[in-house]
Design an enzyme around this catalytic site. Structure first.
Site, PDB file in Angstrom:
ATOM      1  N   ASP A 153     -10.188   0.787   0.523  1.00 13.43           N
ATOM      2  CA  ASP A 153     -10.296   2.236   0.689  1.00 13.43           C
ATOM      3  C   ASP A 153     -11.667   2.704   0.188  1.00 13.43           C
ATOM      4  OD1 ASP A 153      -7.860   2.756   1.888  1.00 13.43           O
ATOM      5  OD2 ASP A 153      -6.792   2.890  -0.011  1.00 13.43           O
ATOM      6  N   ARG A 211      -0.233   6.268  16.082  1.00 10.60           N
ATOM      7  CA  ARG A 211      -0.125   7.584  15.439  1.00 10.60           C
ATOM      8  C   ARG A 211      -0.951   8.603  16.201  1.00 10.60           C
ATOM      9  NH1 ARG A 211      -3.625   6.542   9.797  1.00 10.60           N
ATOM     10  NH2 ARG A 211      -5.407   5.591  10.826  1.00 10.60           N
ATOM     11  N   ARG A 253       9.905   5.969  -2.836  1.00 12.41           N
ATOM     12  CA  ARG A 253      10.235   6.858  -3.955  1.00 12.41           C
ATOM     13  C   ARG A 253      11.690   7.312  -3.885  1.00 12.41           C
ATOM     14  NH1 ARG A 253       5.423   9.825  -2.578  1.00 12.41           N
ATOM     15  NH2 ARG A 253       3.625   8.839  -3.566  1.00 12.41           N
ATOM     16  N   ARG A 291      -8.759  -6.137  13.681  1.00 17.36           N
ATOM     17  CA  ARG A 291      -8.213  -5.217  14.664  1.00 17.36           C
ATOM     18  C   ARG A 291      -9.199  -4.078  14.833  1.00 17.36           C
ATOM     19  NH1 ARG A 291      -4.430  -6.731  17.976  1.00 17.36           N
ATOM     20  NH2 ARG A 291      -3.188  -4.809  17.912  1.00 17.36           N
ATOM     21  N   GLU A 298      -3.951   7.209  18.625  1.00 15.79           N
ATOM     22  CA  GLU A 298      -4.658   6.012  18.144  1.00 15.79           C
ATOM     23  C   GLU A 298      -3.983   4.752  18.655  1.00 15.79           C
ATOM     24  OE1 GLU A 298      -5.745   6.110  13.970  1.00 15.79           O
ATOM     25  OE2 GLU A 298      -5.449   3.943  13.803  1.00 15.79           O
ATOM     26  N   ARG A 315       0.842  -1.211   0.000  1.00 14.76           N
ATOM     27  CA  ARG A 315       0.000   0.000   0.000  1.00 14.76           C
ATOM     28  C   ARG A 315       0.876   1.261   0.000  1.00 14.76           C
ATOM     29  NH1 ARG A 315      -5.312   0.072   1.844  1.00 14.76           N
ATOM     30  NH2 ARG A 315      -4.960   1.862   3.186  1.00 14.76           N
ATOM     31  N   TYR A 368      -9.758  -5.315   2.847  1.00 14.71           N
ATOM     32  CA  TYR A 368      -9.123  -4.070   3.294  1.00 14.71           C
ATOM     33  C   TYR A 368      -9.311  -3.071   2.148  1.00 14.71           C
ATOM     34  CZ  TYR A 368      -4.990  -1.703   5.469  1.00 14.71           C
ATOM     35  OH  TYR A 368      -4.118  -0.850   6.097  1.00 14.71           O
TER      36      TYR A 368
HETATM   37  P1  FAD Z   1     -18.711   0.897   6.857  1.00 19.75           P
HETATM   38  O1  FAD Z   1     -18.302   2.316   6.699  1.00 19.75           O
HETATM   39  O2  FAD Z   1     -18.093   0.117   7.959  1.00 19.75           O
HETATM   40  O3  FAD Z   1     -20.298   0.864   6.995  1.00 19.75           O
HETATM   41  C1  FAD Z   1     -21.030  -0.297   7.375  1.00 19.75           C
HETATM   42  C2  FAD Z   1     -22.239   0.163   8.165  1.00 19.75           C
HETATM   43  O4  FAD Z   1     -23.073  -0.989   8.415  1.00 19.75           O
HETATM   44  C3  FAD Z   1     -21.887   0.745   9.530  1.00 19.75           C
HETATM   45  O5  FAD Z   1     -22.396   2.066   9.645  1.00 19.75           O
HETATM   46  C4  FAD Z   1     -22.555  -0.203  10.519  1.00 19.75           C
HETATM   47  O6  FAD Z   1     -23.097   0.474  11.651  1.00 19.75           O
HETATM   48  C5  FAD Z   1     -23.660  -0.826   9.679  1.00 19.75           C
HETATM   49  N1  FAD Z   1     -24.100  -2.132  10.184  1.00 19.75           N
HETATM   50  C6  FAD Z   1     -23.316  -3.237  10.314  1.00 19.75           C
HETATM   51  N2  FAD Z   1     -24.055  -4.257  10.798  1.00 19.75           N
HETATM   52  C7  FAD Z   1     -25.307  -3.783  10.967  1.00 19.75           C
HETATM   53  C8  FAD Z   1     -26.529  -4.373  11.444  1.00 19.75           C
HETATM   54  N3  FAD Z   1     -26.611  -5.666  11.826  1.00 19.75           N
HETATM   55  N4  FAD Z   1     -27.644  -3.592  11.499  1.00 19.75           N
HETATM   56  C9  FAD Z   1     -27.589  -2.284  11.120  1.00 19.75           C
HETATM   57  N5  FAD Z   1     -26.468  -1.697  10.675  1.00 19.75           N
HETATM   58  C10 FAD Z   1     -25.348  -2.437  10.586  1.00 19.75           C
HETATM   59  N6  FAD Z   1     -10.224   4.709   3.314  1.00 19.75           N
HETATM   60  C11 FAD Z   1      -9.695   5.687   2.525  1.00 19.75           C
HETATM   61  O7  FAD Z   1     -10.008   5.739   1.330  1.00 19.75           O
HETATM   62  N7  FAD Z   1      -8.842   6.649   3.050  1.00 19.75           N
HETATM   63  C12 FAD Z   1      -8.485   6.657   4.368  1.00 19.75           C
HETATM   64  O8  FAD Z   1      -7.722   7.528   4.792  1.00 19.75           O
HETATM   65  C13 FAD Z   1      -9.017   5.639   5.204  1.00 19.75           C
HETATM   66  N8  FAD Z   1      -8.706   5.604   6.516  1.00 19.75           N
HETATM   67  C14 FAD Z   1      -9.205   4.636   7.310  1.00 19.75           C
HETATM   68  C15 FAD Z   1      -8.882   4.644   8.658  1.00 19.75           C
HETATM   69  C16 FAD Z   1      -9.385   3.667   9.493  1.00 19.75           C
HETATM   70  C17 FAD Z   1      -9.026   3.707  10.965  1.00 19.75           C
HETATM   71  C18 FAD Z   1     -10.195   2.622   8.949  1.00 19.75           C
HETATM   72  C19 FAD Z   1     -10.686   1.508   9.813  1.00 19.75           C
HETATM   73  C20 FAD Z   1     -10.551   2.622   7.611  1.00 19.75           C
HETATM   74  C21 FAD Z   1     -10.074   3.626   6.769  1.00 19.75           C
HETATM   75  N9  FAD Z   1     -10.435   3.676   5.429  1.00 19.75           N
HETATM   76  C22 FAD Z   1      -9.899   4.664   4.629  1.00 19.75           C
HETATM   77  C23 FAD Z   1     -11.377   2.694   4.847  1.00 19.75           C
HETATM   78  C24 FAD Z   1     -12.866   3.194   4.904  1.00 19.75           C
HETATM   79  O9  FAD Z   1     -13.230   3.400   6.247  1.00 19.75           O
HETATM   80  C25 FAD Z   1     -13.768   2.145   4.246  1.00 19.75           C
HETATM   81  O10 FAD Z   1     -13.410   1.953   2.893  1.00 19.75           O
HETATM   82  C26 FAD Z   1     -15.258   2.497   4.270  1.00 19.75           C
HETATM   83  O11 FAD Z   1     -15.700   2.940   5.527  1.00 19.75           O
HETATM   84  C27 FAD Z   1     -16.080   1.261   3.905  1.00 19.75           C
HETATM   85  O12 FAD Z   1     -17.426   1.607   3.770  1.00 19.75           O
HETATM   86  P2  FAD Z   1     -18.557   0.491   3.982  1.00 19.75           P
HETATM   87  O13 FAD Z   1     -19.844   1.176   3.715  1.00 19.75           O
HETATM   88  O14 FAD Z   1     -18.233  -0.732   3.211  1.00 19.75           O
HETATM   89  O15 FAD Z   1     -18.413   0.073   5.519  1.00 19.75           O
HETATM   90  N1  UDP Z   2       3.003   0.933   8.213  1.00 22.21           N
HETATM   91  C1  UDP Z   2       4.100   0.928   9.025  1.00 22.21           C
HETATM   92  N2  UDP Z   2       4.604   2.122   9.474  1.00 22.21           N
HETATM   93  C2  UDP Z   2       4.024   3.296   9.163  1.00 22.21           C
HETATM   94  C3  UDP Z   2       2.914   3.316   8.327  1.00 22.21           C
HETATM   95  C4  UDP Z   2       2.404   2.100   7.864  1.00 22.21           C
HETATM   96  O1  UDP Z   2       4.609  -0.131   9.366  1.00 22.21           O
HETATM   97  O2  UDP Z   2       4.524   4.338   9.639  1.00 22.21           O
HETATM   98  C5  UDP Z   2       2.481  -0.367   7.734  1.00 22.21           C
HETATM   99  C6  UDP Z   2       1.356  -0.888   8.636  1.00 22.21           C
HETATM  100  O3  UDP Z   2       1.461  -2.285   8.724  1.00 22.21           O
HETATM  101  C7  UDP Z   2       0.097  -0.478   7.887  1.00 22.21           C
HETATM  102  C8  UDP Z   2       0.554  -0.658   6.441  1.00 22.21           C
HETATM  103  O4  UDP Z   2       1.944  -0.238   6.433  1.00 22.21           O
HETATM  104  O5  UDP Z   2      -0.986  -1.292   8.197  1.00 22.21           O
HETATM  105  C9  UDP Z   2      -0.213   0.157   5.434  1.00 22.21           C
HETATM  106  O6  UDP Z   2      -0.155   1.526   5.808  1.00 22.21           O
HETATM  107  P1  UDP Z   2      -1.386   2.484   5.544  1.00 22.21           P
HETATM  108  O7  UDP Z   2      -0.992   3.859   5.941  1.00 22.21           O
HETATM  109  O8  UDP Z   2      -1.892   2.253   4.182  1.00 22.21           O
HETATM  110  O9  UDP Z   2      -2.447   1.944   6.605  1.00 22.21           O
HETATM  111  P2  UDP Z   2      -3.962   2.393   6.864  1.00 22.21           P
HETATM  112  O10 UDP Z   2      -3.964   2.914   8.269  1.00 22.21           O
HETATM  113  O11 UDP Z   2      -4.355   3.398   5.830  1.00 22.21           O
HETATM  114  O12 UDP Z   2      -4.707   1.135   6.728  1.00 22.21           O
END
Ligand code: FAD
Ligand code: UDP
Length: 391
Positions: free
Chosen positions: A355, A284, A182, A254, A305, A178, A353
């Protein structure tokens, strides 16, 4: 099932998957769509709201930076909100100093005390890589082959242990892929064509996506598979194992928790600082006012976090996808294929996993494919978009 009027579809989850699919169905078919979510808000894990004390727009489930190279997805999201210019430039705080991430020419020169040009840096890093690894089989081998031990241990080993709670050699190499490496001074965290943050937050964007006369939203309503609402087709975006009452076991996830802090002015000078040092318990710190540099706020709010194993009551965040999870996933997919009139999509129901842009692109494509299949009468069996991708 109502056979006297237009079909009624029910969607579980008001995150991007559920919202984009609802809109696609509403625009492509003469139908009614009910979207329900157990949470009291829209947006799923991308939910944003203004912090009451500071006025800063906070990404409540962790920082979300929108980035994509998919033109159809960028065209789509910009229909529903303006994006403020933001480029993610992460810094890594280590016992040896503060470095730029992803690893770029500045990181390499600063870390090794050199003044390499791009070609020299590339040749130098190649000498550090472990040439005995032909085809990396896991995260650790991927890092050792392309970066060598010193960079791996400083930037990746500790962070990844904290983030995933296991040895990096147990994780897929795709997780490390991911991040770019560079040999120039480009310190943009992503390679994507477009990047930004919605000026009014993600929740306002999802609200606009769902603002269609054929769509009804019900928040604070939990879907229970055994009390499935009457509808012509169900779309489930919650966790796959929960749909089956975890009867075969729990898929590994996780979860993350946040410790809130507040300060005057600027706390850390950047949106995201990563901590690879195993002695620091968090992974972070994100300071959310820096995600919206077009806004001004006198005070600031930041979050440390922490990552941990997901207990039964914790929200699932990152699918671990270890070997045992893959076995369980195959079993849940087998069970799912025996269902009728239901599709599984999104990050949780396909246990991938993903985005935001991937989730949106898949829901858009799936909405179109489903509309065609439903009209042909062939949409009864369970459907997983891209079921086997990354499986
Ligand atoms: P979700 O957003 O999880 O939505 C699912 C919904 O279903 C939830 O609201 C939940 O309450 C509901 N639900 C589940 N079960 C039930 C039930 N039985 N009854 C009623 N409701 C229910 N992506 C990026 O592109 N850029 C980022 O910087 C980025 N950062 C992230 C950081 C973190 C910490 C995490 C965990 C993810 C990150 N992502 C990021 C990924 C992004 O969060 C997901 O791609 C996106 O939220 C997925 O959307 P979804 O609708 O599939 O799932
Ligand atoms: N990672 C790491 N050190 C960092 C940033 C990322 O080891 O400072 C690793 C970590 O395992 C992470 C993966 O690289 O899950 C991908 O990073 P990314 O920033 O894409 O994670 P995200 O939080 O967006 O899932």
């Amino acid at each position: 099932m109502d056979t006297t009027s237009s079909p009624h579809f029910c969607i579980v989850g008001a995150g991007f998957s559920g919202a984009v699919l609802a809109r696609a169905l509403a625009e492509k078919m003469d139908c009614r769509v009910t979207v329900l979510d157990e949470r009291p808000h829209l947006g799923g894990n991308c939910h944003t709201e203004r912090d009451a004390a500071t006025g800063v727009m906070v990404h409540c489930y962790g920082p979300h930076i929108f980035h994509t190279s998919l033109p159809e997805v960028w065209d789509y999201v910009t229909r529903f909100g303006r994006f403020g210019a933001f480029v993610n430039r992460v810094k890594a705080v280590t016992p040896r100093g503060v470095f730029s991430l992803p690893i770029n020419l500045h990181t390499i020169n600063q870390f090794f005390g050199k003044t390499f040009n791009p070609a020299e840096a590339k040749a130098f890093i190649a000498t550090l890589g472990d040439a005995s690894i032909a085809e990396p089989r896991n995260f650790e081998e991927q890092a050792l082959k392309f970066l060598g031990r010193e960079l791996y241990e400083t930037f990746f080993y500790g962070y990844t242990r904290k983030q995933w709670g296991c040895e990096p050699r147990e994780l897929a190499a795709s997780i490390l892929k991911r991040l770019p490496v560079r040999f120039n001074y480009d310190d943009n965290y992503y390679n994507s064509t477009w990047q930004g943050i919605p000026e009014d937050g993600y929740t306002a964007m999802v609200e606009k996506i769902l603002a269609h006369p054929a769509i009804t939203v019900r928040l604070g309503v939990r879907f229970e598979p055994e009390a499935r609402p009457a509808c012509d087709h169900l779309f489930y975006t919650g966790p796959l194992d929960a749909y089956f009452g975890h009867r075969a076991g729990r898929l590994g996830y996780r979860t993350v928790t946040f410790e809130r802090g507040e300060a005057e002015g600027d706390f850390q000078g950047n949106a995201v600082l990563n901590y690879g040092d195993p002695a620091v318990p968090y992974t972070r710190i994100h300071e959310h006012k820096h995600f919206a540099p077009w806004e001004e706020h006198a005070r600031t709010v930041y979050f440390k976090e922490y990552s941990q194993e997901t207990g039964p009551a914790d929200p699932p965040y990152y699918p671990k996808r270890l070997d045992a999870d893959h076995r369980l996933l195959r079993e849940y997919r087998r069970l799912a294929r025996q269902e009728h009139g239901v599709s599984f999509l999104g990050r949780l129901a396909t246990y991938r996993y993903m985005d935001m842009d991937k989730v949106i692109g898949e829901a858009l494509a799936f909405g179109g494919a489903f509309a065609r299949a439903f009209q042909d009468g062939s949409a009864d069996r369970p459907i997983f978009p891209n079921a086997d991708a990354e499986a």
